[in-house]
Motif scaffolding. Structure first.
Motif, mmCIF file in Angstrom:
data_model
loop_
_atom_site.group_PDB
_atom_site.id
_atom_site.type_symbol
_atom_site.label_atom_id
_atom_site.label_comp_id
_atom_site.label_asym_id
_atom_site.label_seq_id
_atom_site.Cartn_x
_atom_site.Cartn_y
_atom_site.Cartn_z
ATOM 1 N N LYS A 1 0.854 -1.190 0.000
ATOM 2 C CA LYS A 1 0.000 0.000 0.000
ATOM 3 C C LYS A 1 0.882 1.229 0.000
ATOM 4 O O LYS A 1 1.916 1.267 0.659
ATOM 5 C CB LYS A 1 -0.911 0.023 1.238
ATOM 6 N N SER A 2 0.481 2.229 -0.749
ATOM 7 C CA SER A 2 1.266 3.457 -0.847
ATOM 8 C C SER A 2 0.790 4.467 0.195
ATOM 9 O O SER A 2 -0.415 4.702 0.345
ATOM 10 C CB SER A 2 1.118 4.058 -2.255
ATOM 11 N N TYR A 3 1.718 5.069 0.920
ATOM 12 C CA TYR A 3 1.391 6.062 1.948
ATOM 13 C C TYR A 3 2.173 7.345 1.690
ATOM 14 O O TYR A 3 3.304 7.314 1.198
ATOM 15 C CB TYR A 3 1.767 5.554 3.355
ATOM 16 N N THR A 4 1.575 8.477 2.055
ATOM 17 C CA THR A 4 2.318 9.730 2.049
ATOM 18 C C THR A 4 3.166 9.780 3.323
ATOM 19 O O THR A 4 3.006 8.942 4.224
ATOM 20 C CB THR A 4 1.367 10.942 2.025
ATOM 21 N N GLU A 5 4.027 10.789 3.424
ATOM 22 C CA GLU A 5 4.906 10.890 4.596
ATOM 23 C C GLU A 5 4.093 11.051 5.878
ATOM 24 O O GLU A 5 4.365 10.401 6.890
ATOM 25 C CB GLU A 5 5.857 12.079 4.434
ATOM 26 N N ALA A 6 3.057 11.924 5.844
ATOM 27 C CA ALA A 6 2.226 12.138 7.034
ATOM 28 C C ALA A 6 1.449 10.880 7.392
ATOM 29 O O ALA A 6 1.282 10.546 8.568
ATOM 30 C CB ALA A 6 1.273 13.311 6.798
ATOM 31 N N ALA B 1 -3.567 12.600 17.670
ATOM 32 C CA ALA B 1 -4.455 13.647 17.164
ATOM 33 C C ALA B 1 -3.677 14.655 16.323
ATOM 34 O O ALA B 1 -4.155 15.127 15.283
ATOM 35 C CB ALA B 1 -5.156 14.358 18.323
ATOM 36 N N MET B 2 -2.465 14.981 16.766
ATOM 37 C CA MET B 2 -1.629 15.928 16.034
ATOM 38 C C MET B 2 -1.268 15.374 14.655
ATOM 39 O O MET B 2 -1.295 16.083 13.651
ATOM 40 C CB MET B 2 -0.355 16.215 16.832
ATOM 41 N N LEU B 3 -0.940 14.068 14.614
ATOM 42 C CA LEU B 3 -0.565 13.451 13.346
ATOM 43 C C LEU B 3 -1.758 13.363 12.391
ATOM 44 O O LEU B 3 -1.601 13.473 11.172
ATOM 45 C CB LEU B 3 0.026 12.063 13.587
ATOM 46 N N LYS B 4 -2.959 13.144 12.946
ATOM 47 C CA LYS B 4 -4.155 13.127 12.102
ATOM 48 C C LYS B 4 -4.379 14.491 11.462
ATOM 49 O O LYS B 4 -4.757 14.587 10.286
ATOM 50 C CB LYS B 4 -5.380 12.726 12.927
ATOM 51 N N LYS B 5 -4.158 15.551 12.255
ATOM 52 C CA LYS B 5 -4.286 16.899 11.708
ATOM 53 C C LYS B 5 -3.241 17.136 10.625
ATOM 54 O O LYS B 5 -3.501 17.797 9.620
ATOM 55 C CB LYS B 5 -4.131 17.940 12.827
ATOM 56 N N GLU B 6 -2.039 16.576 10.828
ATOM 57 C CA GLU B 6 -0.968 16.736 9.837
ATOM 58 C C GLU B 6 -1.347 16.083 8.511
ATOM 59 O O GLU B 6 -1.050 16.611 7.441
ATOM 60 C CB GLU B 6 0.329 16.120 10.375
ATOM 61 N N VAL B 7 -2.035 14.943 8.593
ATOM 62 C CA VAL B 7 -2.497 14.261 7.371
ATOM 63 C C VAL B 7 -3.514 15.134 6.644
ATOM 64 O O VAL B 7 -3.470 15.273 5.413
ATOM 65 C CB VAL B 7 -3.117 12.881 7.707
ATOM 66 N N GLU B 8 -4.448 15.738 7.405
ATOM 67 C CA GLU B 8 -5.456 16.593 6.790
ATOM 68 C C GLU B 8 -4.824 17.826 6.157
ATOM 69 O O GLU B 8 -5.212 18.242 5.067
ATOM 70 C CB GLU B 8 -6.498 17.028 7.836
#
Length: 255
Positions: free
Chosen positions: A129-134, A172-179
């Motif tokens: 599966k391909s993922y972005t850095e965040a 939670a911080m990392l989820k915001k970073e993904v958004e």
């Protein structure tokens, strides 16, 4: 008889000459359709390329003269072209009928092939599966790393990092970073598709509010779906509709 023909030709030529040289004036009209959603329909004078949009009631005003062609278009309506006549400028109830776009699917036959997929064809490696850095950071912070033996949890362990990350607020911080990463992607895609001049000159967004409008647009889920499809025509139509609403917000805040 010949004299009458000459007089007729002179009258026709004079009329055409008057139509071509007269000044354009504001013509008021209204669109009608089998829907209450009449706002944001583009009205373009094809001769001058001057553009406006309809308001919530379907009304519009645009500079034109007889023999100009008005083009009416929107995502939900079929394009309509109207050649203006002198009567249109004196008609207090000048209306243009719009027809809704109806997407009708033809018959679709679905066949199931259990053994044919991207993995079996070698297009995608199995389990990859391909993922972005965040997304990689978020996955690492939330994944439980079980190292238990095949017979059970005895002798194995589970990393406490996900629990720590959850209670510390890092998840939670990392989820915001993904958004944020997704919004930045759509911002770059939007700026690549449309120039700054398009926002200022075509959509009439004040220069100091262009960046704010871009953020406003990418917050709209429907818009990002269309933007991601890279269909510039559909994207431009919806962008125009969002611009009308954003300018209303700016105007209300200025009061």
């Amino acid at each position: 008889m010949t004299k009458n023909i000459v007089c007729f030709l002179v009258a026709v030529i004079s009329q055409n000459s008057w139509s071509q040289t007269q000044e354009r004036v504001l013509i008021n009209g209204k669109i009608t359709a089998n829907t209450h959603d009449l706002e944001g329909v583009y009205v373009v004078n094809s001769q001058t390329e001057v553009m406006t949009t309809t308001d919530a009631s379907g009304a519009f005003s645009i500079l034109a003269k007889p023999d100009d062609t008005l083009v009416f278009s929107s995502i939900q309506f079929k394009e309509n072209r109207v050649l203006l006549t002198c009567e249109n400028f004196t008609d207090l109830n000048f209306t243009v009928k719009m027809n809704l776009v109806i997407h009708q699917l033809q018959e679709v036959i679905v066949k199931r092939y259990d053994n044919i997929n991207a993995v079996s064809l070698g297009i995608v490696p199995a389990g990859q599966k391909s993922y972005t850095e965040a997304e990689r950071k978020l996955r690492t912070a939330t994944a439980l790393d079980a190292t238990a033996s095949a017979t059970g949890m005895a002798g194995g362990s589970i990393s406490a990092d996900p629990l720590f990350n959850f209670f510390s607020g890092r998840t939670a911080m990392l989820k915001k970073e993904v958004e944020v990463e997704k919004k930045e992607f759509f911002m770059k895609l939007l700026e690549k598709m449309f120039t700054l001049e398009h926002f200022i000159d075509r959509l009439k967004i004040p220069a100091e509010h262009v960046k704010g409008f871009e953020y406003y647009a990418v917050e709209n889920k429907q818009f990002t779906n269309i933007l991601n499809s890279k269909n510039k025509t559909s994207t431009e139509f919806l962008l125009g509709e969002l611009a009308v609403k954003y300018k209303e917000i700016i105007a209300s805040e200025a009061k």
